[in-house]
Design a protein around this motif. Structure first.
Motif, PDB file in Angstrom:
ATOM      1  N   ASN A 111       0.826  -1.211   0.000  1.00 11.57           N
ATOM      2  CA  ASN A 111       0.000   0.000   0.000  1.00 11.57           C
ATOM      3  C   ASN A 111       0.859   1.260   0.000  1.00 11.57           C
ATOM      4  OD1 ASN A 111      -2.498  -1.318   0.009  1.00 11.57           O
ATOM      5  ND2 ASN A 111      -2.475  -1.549   2.248  1.00 11.57           N
ATOM      6  N   MET A 112       1.989   1.205   0.683  1.00 14.04           N
ATOM      7  CA  MET A 112       2.883   2.364   0.711  1.00 14.04           C
ATOM      8  C   MET A 112       3.441   2.657  -0.669  1.00 14.04           C
ATOM      9  SD  MET A 112       4.960   1.639   4.278  1.00 14.04           S
ATOM     10  CE  MET A 112       6.073   2.987   3.923  1.00 14.04           C
ATOM     11  N   LEU A 113       3.759   1.596  -1.431  1.00 15.41           N
ATOM     12  CA  LEU A 113       4.332   1.799  -2.755  1.00 15.41           C
ATOM     13  C   LEU A 113       3.370   2.518  -3.692  1.00 15.41           C
ATOM     14  CD1 LEU A 113       6.198  -1.574  -3.443  1.00 15.41           C
ATOM     15  CD2 LEU A 113       7.210   0.662  -2.997  1.00 15.41           C
ATOM     16  N   GLU A 114       2.067   2.307  -3.487  1.00 14.17           N
ATOM     17  CA  GLU A 114       1.096   2.943  -4.368  1.00 14.17           C
ATOM     18  C   GLU A 114       1.145   4.468  -4.268  1.00 14.17           C
ATOM     19  OE1 GLU A 114      -2.724   1.292  -3.643  1.00 14.17           O
ATOM     20  OE2 GLU A 114      -2.170  -0.727  -4.338  1.00 14.17           O
ATOM     21  N   TYR A 115       1.632   5.000  -3.150  1.00 11.85           N
ATOM     22  CA  TYR A 115       1.754   6.448  -3.013  1.00 11.85           C
ATOM     23  C   TYR A 115       2.853   7.019  -3.909  1.00 11.85           C
ATOM     24  CZ  TYR A 115      -1.347   6.294   1.047  1.00 11.85           C
ATOM     25  OH  TYR A 115      -2.440   6.115   1.876  1.00 11.85           O
ATOM     26  N   PHE A 116       3.764   6.159  -4.358  1.00 16.36           N
ATOM     27  CA  PHE A 116       4.865   6.616  -5.211  1.00 16.36           C
ATOM     28  C   PHE A 116       4.629   6.280  -6.680  1.00 16.36           C
ATOM     29  CE2 PHE A 116       6.564   5.871  -0.964  1.00 16.36           C
ATOM     30  CZ  PHE A 116       7.236   7.055  -0.721  1.00 16.36           C
ATOM     31  N   ALA A 117       3.413   5.813  -7.009  1.00 17.27           N
ATOM     32  CA  ALA A 117       3.099   5.455  -8.397  1.00 17.27           C
ATOM     33  C   ALA A 117       3.048   6.709  -9.263  1.00 17.27           C
ATOM     34  CB  ALA A 117       1.768   4.710  -8.462  1.00 17.27           C
ATOM     35  N   ALA A 118       3.619   6.621 -10.461  1.00 17.38           N
ATOM     36  CA  ALA A 118       3.658   7.747 -11.394  1.00 17.38           C
ATOM     37  C   ALA A 118       3.528   7.212 -12.817  1.00 17.38           C
ATOM     38  CB  ALA A 118       4.962   8.531 -11.221  1.00 17.38           C
ATOM     39  N   LEU A 119       3.468   8.131 -13.754  1.00 17.03           N
ATOM     40  CA  LEU A 119       3.344   7.734 -15.165  1.00 17.03           C
ATOM     41  C   LEU A 119       4.578   8.144 -15.960  1.00 17.03           C
ATOM     42  CD1 LEU A 119      -0.410   8.579 -15.876  1.00 17.03           C
ATOM     43  CD2 LEU A 119       0.617   6.344 -15.404  1.00 17.03           C
ATOM     44  N   ARG A 120       5.721   8.227 -15.295  1.00 25.60           N
ATOM     45  CA  ARG A 120       6.958   8.581 -16.007  1.00 25.60           C
ATOM     46  C   ARG A 120       7.299   7.504 -17.021  1.00 25.60           C
ATOM     47  NH1 ARG A 120      12.345   7.498 -16.017  1.00 25.60           N
ATOM     48  NH2 ARG A 120      12.176   5.944 -14.361  1.00 25.60           N
ATOM     49  N   ARG A 121       7.464   7.922 -18.273  1.00 25.85           N
ATOM     50  CA  ARG A 121       7.738   6.965 -19.348  1.00 25.85           C
ATOM     51  C   ARG A 121       9.248   6.802 -19.525  1.00 25.85           C
ATOM     52  NH1 ARG A 121       4.707   4.584 -22.965  1.00 25.85           N
ATOM     53  NH2 ARG A 121       2.924   5.832 -22.271  1.00 25.85           N
ATOM     54  N   PRO A 122       9.751   5.582 -19.466  1.00 25.58           N
ATOM     55  CA  PRO A 122      11.193   5.369 -19.653  1.00 25.58           C
ATOM     56  C   PRO A 122      11.588   5.538 -21.114  1.00 25.58           C
ATOM     57  CG  PRO A 122      10.070   3.267 -19.492  1.00 25.58           C
ATOM     58  CD  PRO A 122       9.027   4.321 -19.228  1.00 25.58           C
ATOM     59  N   ASP A 123      12.821   5.922 -21.324  1.00 24.63           N
ATOM     60  CA  ASP A 123      13.355   6.097 -22.679  1.00 24.63           C
ATOM     61  C   ASP A 123      14.481   5.091 -22.870  1.00 24.63           C
ATOM     62  OD1 ASP A 123      13.885   7.033 -25.189  1.00 24.63           O
ATOM     63  OD2 ASP A 123      14.939   8.841 -24.528  1.00 24.63           O
ATOM     64  N   PHE A 124      14.121   3.875 -23.258  1.00 23.37           N
ATOM     65  CA  PHE A 124      15.113   2.814 -23.414  1.00 23.37           C
ATOM     66  C   PHE A 124      15.991   3.076 -24.639  1.00 23.37           C
ATOM     67  CE2 PHE A 124      11.543   0.484 -21.300  1.00 23.37           C
ATOM     68  CZ  PHE A 124      12.184   0.269 -20.093  1.00 23.37           C
ATOM     69  N   THR A 125      17.181   2.495 -24.611  1.00 27.55           N
ATOM     70  CA  THR A 125      18.097   2.595 -25.742  1.00 27.55           C
ATOM     71  C   THR A 125      18.488   1.207 -26.195  1.00 27.55           C
ATOM     72  OG1 THR A 125      20.149   3.627 -26.511  1.00 27.55           O
ATOM     73  CG2 THR A 125      20.189   2.648 -24.323  1.00 27.55           C
ATOM     74  N   HIS A 126      19.111   1.111 -27.355  1.00 24.91           N
ATOM     75  CA  HIS A 126      19.535  -0.184 -27.889  1.00 24.91           C
ATOM     76  C   HIS A 126      20.943  -0.511 -27.398  1.00 24.91           C
ATOM     77  CE1 HIS A 126      16.086  -0.818 -30.485  1.00 24.91           C
ATOM     78  NE2 HIS A 126      16.170   0.446 -30.858  1.00 24.91           N
ATOM     79  N   ARG A 127      21.188  -1.769 -27.266  1.00 26.17           N
ATOM     80  CA  ARG A 127      22.475  -2.231 -26.764  1.00 26.17           C
ATOM     81  C   ARG A 127      23.374  -2.651 -27.916  1.00 26.17           C
ATOM     82  NH1 ARG A 127      23.484  -7.829 -23.551  1.00 26.17           N
ATOM     83  NH2 ARG A 127      25.634  -7.493 -22.903  1.00 26.17           N
ATOM     84  N   ILE A 128      24.645  -2.296 -27.817  1.00 25.48           N
ATOM     85  CA  ILE A 128      25.646  -2.708 -28.801  1.00 25.48           C
ATOM     86  C   ILE A 128      26.646  -3.608 -28.091  1.00 25.48           C
ATOM     87  CG2 ILE A 128      27.445  -1.950 -30.389  1.00 25.48           C
ATOM     88  CD1 ILE A 128      25.965   0.684 -30.677  1.00 25.48           C
ATOM     89  N   ASP A 129      26.759  -4.861 -28.543  1.00 23.97           N
ATOM     90  CA  ASP A 129      27.690  -5.807 -27.927  1.00 23.97           C
ATOM     91  C   ASP A 129      29.068  -5.656 -28.555  1.00 23.97           C
ATOM     92  OD1 ASP A 129      25.953  -7.114 -26.096  1.00 23.97           O
ATOM     93  OD2 ASP A 129      25.029  -8.162 -27.780  1.00 23.97           O
TER      94      ASP A 129
END
Length: 324
Positions: free
Chosen positions: A154-172
Motif C-alpha cells: 500500500n505504501m508503494l502505491e503512493y509513489f506510483a507515477a506515469l513517467r515513461r522510460p526512454d530505453f536505448t539499444h544495446r551494442i555488444d
C-alpha cells in the motif's frame, strides 16, 4: 506513442489468446524488450515508481513474504524470502537470508522500476509485482508479493507515477585477451582472494566473464561439453550437501545454496531444478559454451561450472567446491 499502442494491443491479444504466454516470450516474438512492453502498459495496469533504488531496496522488509527472481535471457533463479538482512548505499545493496541467500545488487543499473500485478508462474493468480529494468529494457529482477496484504504494498502505491522510460539499444562489443596481455592476466588471476578481486580483474582487462575463462584455459579453466552442465543439474538432486546456484549479470549477482529435490526436463528443452525455497530454470537449447573454472578464494581454490549462451552472456553457474 504509436509504437506503444501497437505493443499494448499485441500484449492484450496475447493475453486473450495465449494467457499462459510469458512476457519474455512475447517480447522475443515482437523483437522488442520486455521493458518496452511494460512501458506500453503505463496507466493501464502498470505504473512507474518515483523512488530511488536505495529507498526501494530498504522498503523490501515491509513487503512481507516475497519471491525474488533474477533473470537472464535464457535462465532464471527464483528465491522465496520471509525475512532478510539488507545493507545498502547509493550504489550497492546486499540481501542475505539465513546464510542460504546472498544477493549483491548494483543499483546504478536500475534504470526503471514499475509496479503492476503479474503471475509468478503461468498458472498462478496475479499478485503485486515489482520489475526492475536496465536502460536497454532488459528485466534484471522481478519481485512478487506472496502476502499482498503486507503494508509495504500500500505504501508503494503512493509513489506510483506515469513517467515513461526512454530505453536505448544495446551494442555488444567482444574483446579478446591478446598473447601479450595473457601473462599479466594470469598473474592477476593467481593473486585473487575473492569475488571483488575478480570483478576488478575483469574491469582492468576489459573482458567479459566468458572471455576471461577462454584466456586462462589450460591454467585455471577447462572447456567442457554442454551435456556436462545438464548432468550436473540432474546430479544436484542426488547430493546430500547443499549446492550453490548463481545467476550473475550486469545488474549484480544472485547466489542461493539449497538441497535440491526435483529435476524436470520440460518441453522445448526447458530444465528446472527445485528445492523448498529455490527454483532455477534454464533453456538447454541455448547452451553454447560451458567452462569448469578455478578461482583463488579466502579458503583456497573455488571451483564452479559456468554456462554461457551463443552471445557470451552467462546463463548460470553451479558451485563444485563442496563435495559429499
Amino acid at each position: 506513442m504509436c509504437q506503444a499502442n501497437v505493443l499494448f494491443e499485441a500484449f492484450e491479444e496475447a493475453r486473450l489468446r495465449a494467457p499462459h504466454m510469458e512476457c519474455h516470450t512475447l517480447a522475443a516474438l515482437l523483437d522488442c524488450s520486455e521493458g518496452e512492453i511494460q512501458a506500453a502498459r503505463l496507466g493501464r495496469g502498470v505504473h512507474s515508481l518515483a523512488l530511488t533504488a536505495c529507498d526501494l531496496v530498504m522498503m523490501l522488509p515491509q513487503l512481507g513474504q516475497v519471491q525474488m527472481v533474477t533473470r537472464t535471457p535464457h535462465a532464471a533463479l527464483s528465491s522465496q524470502l520471509e525475512t532478510c538482512r539488507i545493507d545498502a548505499d547509493q550504489h550497492h545493496a546486499s540481501i542475505r537470508d539465513h546464510q542460504a541467500l546472498a544477493m549483491q545488487l548494483l543499483l546504478p543499473c536500475w534504470y526503471w522500476v514499475c509496479l503492476s500485478h503479474e503471475r509468478p508462474t503461468p498458472t498462478a493468480r496475479e499478485v503485486p509485482c515489482l520489475q526492475v529494468f536496465d536502460r536497454f529494457g532488459r528485466v534484471l529482477h522481478q519481485l512478487y508479493g506472496l502476502t499482498p496484504e503486507a503494508p509495504g504494498w500500500n505504501m508503494l502505491e503512493y509513489f506510483a507515477a506515469l513517467r515513461r522510460p526512454d530505453f536505448t539499444h544495446r551494442i555488444d562489443i567482444a574483446n579478446v585477451c591478446t598473447r601479450g596481455h595473457r601473462p599479466a592476466l594470469l598473474k592477476a588471476w593467481r593473486a585473487m582472494q575473492g569475488p571483488d578481486d575478480f570483478s576488478r580483474l575483469l574491469s582492468r582487462h576489459h573482458l567479459r566473464r566468458v572471455e576471461a575463462n577462454r584466456a586462462v584455459a589450460g591454467h585455471f579453466s577447462t572447456s567442457v561439453a554442454p551435456e556436462r552442465f545438464i548432468m550436473a543439474l540432474a546430479g544436484a538432486c542426488r547430493r546430500t550437501q547443499p549446492t550453490r546456484a548463481s545467476l550473475i549479470h550486469a545488474g549484480g549477482a544472485h547466489h542461493h545454496r539449497a538441497c535440491f529435490r526435483h529435476f524436470h526436463q520440460g518441453r522445448r528443452g526447458i530444465l528446472s531444478l527445485e528445492s523448498e525455497h529455490l527454483t532455477l530454470s534454464l533453456d538447454s537449447s541455448a547452451l553454447h559454451e560451458v567452462w569448469q573454472v578455478m578461482r583463488p578464494g579466502h579458503a583456497g581454490l573455488d571451483t564452479s561450472l559456468e554456462a554461457f549462451d551463443s552471445s557470451g552472456e552467462m546463463m548460470l553457474a553451479l558451485d563444485l567446491t563442496e563435495t559429499d
